[in-house]
Design an enzyme around this catalytic site. Structure first.
Site, PDB file in Angstrom:
ATOM      1  N   ARG A 231      10.625  27.357 -32.850  1.00  0.00           N
ATOM      2  CA  ARG A 231      11.096  26.130 -33.485  1.00  0.00           C
ATOM      3  C   ARG A 231      12.479  25.806 -32.927  1.00  0.00           C
ATOM      4  NH1 ARG A 231       6.681  25.234 -34.648  1.00  0.00           N
ATOM      5  NH2 ARG A 231       5.734  25.038 -36.700  1.00  0.00           N
ATOM      6  N   ASP A 255       9.567  23.860 -25.673  1.00  0.00           N
ATOM      7  CA  ASP A 255       8.339  23.187 -26.127  1.00  0.00           C
ATOM      8  C   ASP A 255       8.538  22.521 -27.478  1.00  0.00           C
ATOM      9  OD1 ASP A 255       5.519  22.586 -25.864  1.00  0.00           O
ATOM     10  OD2 ASP A 255       5.126  24.102 -27.394  1.00  0.00           O
ATOM     11  N   GLU A 260      11.220  15.858 -33.111  1.00  0.00           N
ATOM     12  CA  GLU A 260      10.054  15.459 -32.296  1.00  0.00           C
ATOM     13  C   GLU A 260       9.488  14.130 -32.782  1.00  0.00           C
ATOM     14  OE1 GLU A 260       7.369  18.823 -32.414  1.00  0.00           O
ATOM     15  OE2 GLU A 260       8.940  20.168 -31.752  1.00  0.00           O
ATOM     16  N   HIS A 278       5.526  19.888 -27.213  1.00  0.00           N
ATOM     17  CA  HIS A 278       4.984  20.784 -28.260  1.00  0.00           C
ATOM     18  C   HIS A 278       3.474  20.993 -28.061  1.00  0.00           C
ATOM     19  CE1 HIS A 278       5.660  22.217 -32.657  1.00  0.00           C
ATOM     20  NE2 HIS A 278       4.730  22.941 -32.065  1.00  0.00           N
TER      21      HIS A 278
HETATM   22  C1  8YV Z   1       1.024  22.997 -33.664  1.00  0.00           C
HETATM   23  C2  8YV Z   1       2.779  24.783 -34.271  1.00  0.00           C
HETATM   24  O1  8YV Z   1       0.688  22.371 -32.483  1.00  0.00           O
HETATM   25  O2  8YV Z   1       1.167  26.022 -35.444  1.00  0.00           O
HETATM   26  C3  8YV Z   1       2.325  25.642 -35.387  1.00  0.00           C
HETATM   27  O3  8YV Z   1       3.158  25.963 -36.247  1.00  0.00           O
HETATM   28  O4  8YV Z   1       3.915  24.571 -34.123  1.00  0.00           O
HETATM   29  C4  8YV Z   1       1.842  24.191 -33.289  1.00  0.00           C
HETATM   30  O5  8YV Z   1       0.968  25.168 -32.811  1.00  0.00           O
HETATM   31  C5  8YV Z   1       1.582  21.908 -34.460  1.00  0.00           C
HETATM   32  O6  8YV Z   1       2.578  22.265 -35.310  1.00  0.00           O
HETATM   33  C6  8YV Z   1       0.456  21.184 -35.188  1.00  0.00           C
HETATM   34  O7  8YV Z   1       0.857  20.590 -36.340  1.00  0.00           O
END
Ligand code: 8YV
Length: 312
Positions: A231, A255, A260, A278
């Protein structure tokens, strides 16, 4: 009567269709006046489906007095107010396990792309620069030292892959994990000082907010590289921009971002930064598995069973 659920943001079209077949779905993001929308439909809503970066805050829960479950599309629960959910006896379920391996593949991909200048090389050829000379030399990955911040499911999967590259693997986290063959370094700055590459795979949230700070970046050093598939909150972003601009670290692959899909201009302007939208878990295979697990979490809950991805 179909149970009513609130979808906070668009998810995979397949999941939206599957949800609509079983539930009465309210789409929050389409409402022009969200408070008015919630006031109108809030009482009937028993479930929320949300993306992990959007989560669910206390105000949303307060607007949904009959809420029973928050089903997160993804593994991160840092944007869900877990304390508020606990206080209201609202279950929280996420999708652990199904995205581990793809996220780890991608983390290693970013590490290789960064060190070996793969993205830069592509830009170089397309910009017609090759005839004028060679791209600057890159950095070897195999046999180097890798620091992993957070040796959970994803961190361990990154470590297993890095082992195949003959890397010397060390990790930071609140606890040593004696089952692993890797070296626990309890102090993050000390870990950064020891390694060539630092990869972030820890959860977001208050416990990890800003832990990659100026001191840690300085310890990583002018040859050090940073990969973030966790994050944005884990890094002090201002310190990162300064470290990249001043050469305090060599390069970074990111990423995830604080706001975002907006990426700070300062990062976009730098050649030693890879920016990605991401996508660590966005393979078709994993996305379908996430859809299945969101549906299974809801189905189990509404059938009076424990959701397989219940958090806590
Ligand atoms: C997702 C992610 O793509 O799973 C998570 O916490 O950050 C990512 O894998 C994304 O958040 C989908 O809402």
């Amino acid at each position: 009567m179909k149970p009513e659920i609130l979808l906070t943001a668009p998810v995979e079209p397949r999941l939206q269709a599957d949800l609509e077949a079983v539930y009465r779905v309210h789409r929050l993001w389409e409402a022009a006046d969200k408070p008015a929308f919630l006031a109108a439909i809030g009482k009937g809503v028993r479930g929320v489906v949300t993306r992990s970066v959007i989560g669910a805050d206390e105000a949303l829960m307060a607007a949904l007095p009959g809420l029973e479950i928050i089903a997160v599309f993804g593994v991160g629960t840092d944007a869900v107010d877990l304390a508020a959910a606990r206080d209201r006896a609202v279950r929280v379920a996420n999708t652990p396990g199904v995205l581990t391996e793809d996220t780890a593949d991608y983390g290693i991909g970013l590490l290789l792309a960064l060190a070996r200048r793969i993205v830069e090389g592509d830009r170089y050829v397309r910009a017609g620069k090759w005839p004028a000379g060679l791209l600057a030399n890159s950095t070897r990955v195999h046999g180097k030292k890798l620091g992993i911040v957070g040796l959970g499911r994803i961190g361990s999967a990154v470590a297993r892959r890095a082992q195949a590259f003959g890397m010397d693997i060390r990790y930071n986290g609140p606890r040593a994990k004696p089952v692993s063959a890797w070296t626990h370094v309890p102090d993050l700055a000390a870990l950064a000082a020891q390694v060539d590459f630092l990869i972030l795979t820890c959860p977001g949230g208050p416990q990890t907010a800003g832990i990659v700070n100026r001191e840690v970046l300085a310890a990583l050093g002018p040859e050090g590289m940073l990969v973030n598939i966790a994050r944005a909150s884990v890094i002090d972003e201002k310190a990162l921009v300064t470290a990249l601009e001043t050469g305090a670290i060599k390069a970074a692959a990111l990423d995830v971002f604080a706001d975002e899909p907006n990426v700070p201009e300062a990062l976009l302007a730098m050649d030693n930064v890879i920016v990605e939208p991401h996508i660590a878990s966005t393979t078709v295979e994993t996305r379908m598995a996430i859809c299945d697990l969101v549906l299974a979490n809801l189905a189990a809950h509404f059938a009076g069973r424990t959701p397989p991805g219940l958090v806590g």
